[in-house]
Design an enzyme around this catalytic site. Sequence first.
Site, PDB file in Angstrom:
ATOM      1  N   ASP A 149     -73.963  47.407  -9.701  1.00 46.14           N
ATOM      2  CA  ASP A 149     -73.532  47.721  -8.404  1.00 46.14           C
ATOM      3  C   ASP A 149     -73.471  46.234  -7.529  1.00 46.14           C
ATOM      4  OD1 ASP A 149     -76.140  48.074  -8.435  1.00 46.14           O
ATOM      5  OD2 ASP A 149     -76.088  49.055  -6.473  1.00 46.14           O
ATOM      6  N   GLU A 195     -78.923  49.611  -7.152  1.00 50.80           N
ATOM      7  CA  GLU A 195     -79.974  48.584  -6.846  1.00 50.80           C
ATOM      8  C   GLU A 195     -79.842  48.330  -5.530  1.00 50.80           C
ATOM      9  OE1 GLU A 195     -82.312  45.007  -6.502  1.00 50.80           O
ATOM     10  OE2 GLU A 195     -80.293  45.113  -6.113  1.00 50.80           O
TER      11      GLU A 195
HETATM   12 ZN   LIG Z   1     -79.341  41.836  -7.226  1.00 51.72          ZN
END
Ligand SMILES: [Zn+2]
Length: 389
Positions: free
Chosen positions: A77, A142
């Site tokens: 992501d 993340e």
């Molecule tokens: Zn990163």
Amino acid sequence: MTKAPSATDLACALIQCPSVTPKEAGVLAYLERQLSPFGFEIHRPVFSEPGYPDVENMFAKITGGDGPHLAFAGHVDVVPAGDETLWTLPPFSGAVKDGLLHGRGAADMKGGVAAFVAATLRYVEAHGEPKGTVSFVLTGDEEGPAKNGTVKLMQWAAERGEQFSDSIVGEPTNPNQMGDMIKVGRRGSQSGTLTVSGKQGHVAYPHLASNPVPVLARLVEQISAEVLDHGTDFFQPSNLEFISMDVGNETWNLIPKSASARFNVRFNDLWNAEKLEAFVLEHARKHLPDDAFTLSLTLEDDGSEAFLTRSESLIGRFSKAVEAITGRTPELSTGGGTSDARFIKNYCPVIEFGLVGQTMHMIDEHVAVADLEQLADIYYEFMLQYFER
Ligand SMILES: [Zn+2]
């Protein structure tokens, strides 16, 4: 056998999937198509948490019998592009121009993912399956809340019986050039709120009230001046920073009952949440003027612990691979913010090494194609040593 793609080709294709958290945007589907012909076992578990968007993740592995299990970890992501008109090249173009690969995620960290995938496929192409296991622990959560990502993926894999020997996270760790820095741990982070309560009253009659505002201001000043520690061999000194003072008083004629100050601590392995709580309370009590005032402290529940990886075999061998390819001796560091390595450390020794991080999250994020290919070479060199061919 299918030919192993280059790190640059992989990174271009990954950038072209606009996988802004929590969107998959075809990025894992693309990786699955690349990995399947090489004999990888692939899982794409979706994790849920009330109040947060579902996120798709990937666990892919290739096994050639008994031997160590090396997990490459990272996220697919990216943060949003922001105002796309400010970009010189479109943020999801994945274009290569003048030796630079452009696009959101080039540095953080589709480039890193592309490099370890390319290195592994090159290894399998040249030597067949590793004597052991290589896995990819890839999350789509993340840059977001990190609730449905690595923390659950590691748990999921462990419940399936996966036993990890070592892990490398491909986050961008080099401040200026390849070979600068391996991260061998991370500081912890803890946020909290300190509240002073007194007695509400009319501003014209302050003797009938106990105003917590000047008391809190003094506590903030005095606690800020305290030294938590002087650092350790592997960590810089811990630091407590007050980041906001909040009273929420909208009137002009009222002495408020309470006032709060919010803080964040970045701390080394001398501290944990309990010790920090005791430290703040002790110093706040010491400076509290009299019993007209009371204190309370709440800690946020998203704190993370400090950790230090001490595995000489992992750090030593990886440093050698960096030296062999770049000719430079990397510094071993625990600086910077937190990363998903905090979710891996309880399963196996974990280090982080990736690209140069200078443009991460910025407009016109880019990396040098030469760095990208060098990173793949470093991972490949490490795998040669790790699986002792
Ligand atoms: Zn990163």
